[in-house]
Design an enzyme around this catalytic site. Structure first.
Site, PDB file in Angstrom:
ATOM      1  N   ASP A 142     -40.527   6.272 -13.064  1.00  0.00           N
ATOM      2  CA  ASP A 142     -39.611   6.268 -11.920  1.00  0.00           C
ATOM      3  C   ASP A 142     -40.443   6.451 -10.659  1.00  0.00           C
ATOM      4  OD1 ASP A 142     -37.470   6.475 -10.199  1.00  0.00           O
ATOM      5  OD2 ASP A 142     -36.817   8.452 -10.897  1.00  0.00           O
ATOM      6  N   PHE A 168     -40.223  10.682 -19.310  1.00  0.00           N
ATOM      7  CA  PHE A 168     -39.920  10.251 -17.950  1.00  0.00           C
ATOM      8  C   PHE A 168     -41.010  10.744 -17.009  1.00  0.00           C
ATOM      9  CE2 PHE A 168     -36.038  10.491 -20.323  1.00  0.00           C
ATOM     10  CZ  PHE A 168     -35.368   9.326 -19.973  1.00  0.00           C
ATOM     11  N   LYS A 169     -41.631   9.809 -16.337  1.00  0.00           N
ATOM     12  CA  LYS A 169     -42.642  10.140 -15.332  1.00  0.00           C
ATOM     13  C   LYS A 169     -41.974   9.986 -13.966  1.00  0.00           C
ATOM     14  CE  LYS A 169     -47.085   8.482 -13.505  1.00  0.00           C
ATOM     15  NZ  LYS A 169     -48.020   7.328 -13.526  1.00  0.00           N
ATOM     16  N   ILE A 170     -41.765  11.106 -13.291  1.00  0.00           N
ATOM     17  CA  ILE A 170     -40.992  11.113 -12.052  1.00  0.00           C
ATOM     18  C   ILE A 170     -41.949  11.217 -10.862  1.00  0.00           C
ATOM     19  CG2 ILE A 170     -39.149  12.224 -10.773  1.00  0.00           C
ATOM     20  CD1 ILE A 170     -38.294  10.973 -13.478  1.00  0.00           C
TER      21      ILE A 170
END
Length: 307
Positions: A142, A168-170
């Site tokens: 993301d 999830f890589k934010i």
């Protein structure tokens, strides 16, 4: 090779190494990988944006993937970025990565240029198609470059309802707040809430529940001094380490970008050239000198590994 899950810790992005003329330097690539593992990387990511994946041909992507996975030879888990706008191409890239030994794939939502986007139903169908082609975890990246709004509620629903979507890589603004909300909504379906963007918001993201960080590849030894104590319950030690390494993190993030790791690796004798591919260019020499100076003050392993 089977690794213990969930994956946690420091999984830096490996740069793609070129000769000065812009051709692939596979020997340099292997040295880069050896350095990153020696410096404490608990896993690696290849073919990401910080790897200049967008300047590689499809054949070169496969060449780099094969060379790295063969050379790593199961020492650490490797995440392969397989992003593509077309669902079937992304699924095929992901299938090939798994067959070659990838532990995970990282994928951005479908986007092209500044205006080509699809809505949530199409994004969900995209990830379902990719997931059906593989059995390893999918990390959704993301990041602002995609220009695609991904609400915490939507990401949490993907984790609950789409098999293999679990990391999830934010990297968007207010990443910590988004991580907290995803964890609240997704619960145990969120196997890996991760920090990114060169660790510029690492302490806030750890406080929000991040258990992994995908940074640049130049100083995993430094990032380990932050994450290790934090995950062991010593926030104060992690905070002090973050304060020590933050000037280097900031200089990479704001001044040198994707060239930072290669600049440091060249200075330390890890690789022979810091070349990036045209039309990209290296940062101003003063910015490079500042990066090296800050890294030397912190005795980063990269500056002595190849000497």
């Amino acid at each position: 090779m089977s690794f213990k899950r969930p994956y946690r810790g420091v999984f830096p992005v490996a740069p793609t190494i070129f000769h000065a003329d812009g051709t692939l330097d596979l020997d340099g690539q292997r040295r880069c990988i050896d350095f990153m593992i020696d410096a404490g990387s608990q896993g690696l990511c290849i073919l990401a944006n910080f790897s200049e994946q967008f300047v590689l041909t499809d054949a070169e992507r496969e060449t780099v993937m094969d060379a790295v996975l063969d050379h790593v030879a199961g020492r650490v888990p490797v995440i392969v970025t397989t992003t593509h706008f077309a669902s079937h191409i992304c699924a095929e890239r992901s299938r090939k990565a798994q067959e070659r030994g990838a532990a995970m794939v990282m994928i951005m939502p479908p986007y092209h240029g500044a205006t080509f986007r699809v809505g949530e139903p199409a994004i969900e169908a995209f990830f379902r198609k990719v997931s059906a082609a593989i059995s390893i975890p999918i990390m959704i990246q993301d990041a602002p470059v995609a220009g695609t709004p991904l609400s915490p509620a939507f990401l949490a629903r993907l984790a609950r309802e789409v098999e293999n979507v679990s990391y999830f890589k934010i990297e968007v603004a207010q990443a910590a707040a988004k991580l907290r909300t995803i964890l609240e909504l997704g619960g145990s379906a969120i196997e890996g809430p991760w920090d990114g963007e060169e660790a510029i918001t690492l302490m806030a993201d750890l406080d929000a529940g991040a258990t992994g960080s995908m940074t640049g590849g130049g100083y995993p030894d430094g990032i380990r001094t932050i994450i290790d104590p934090y995950l062991a319950g010593d926030r104060e030690a992690a905070k002090k380490a973050y304060e020590r390494w933050l000037p280097l993190i900031n200089h990479e993030n704001r001044q040198c970008g994707l060239a930072a790791a290669k600049i440091l690796m060249k200075e330390g004798g890890v690789i022979g050239s810091a070349a990036v591919r045209h039309p990209l260019d290296l940062p101003h020499p003063a910015a490079q000198a500042g990066l090296i100076e800050i890294a030397r003050e912190r005795d980063a392993m990269v500056l002595r590994w190849g000497r």
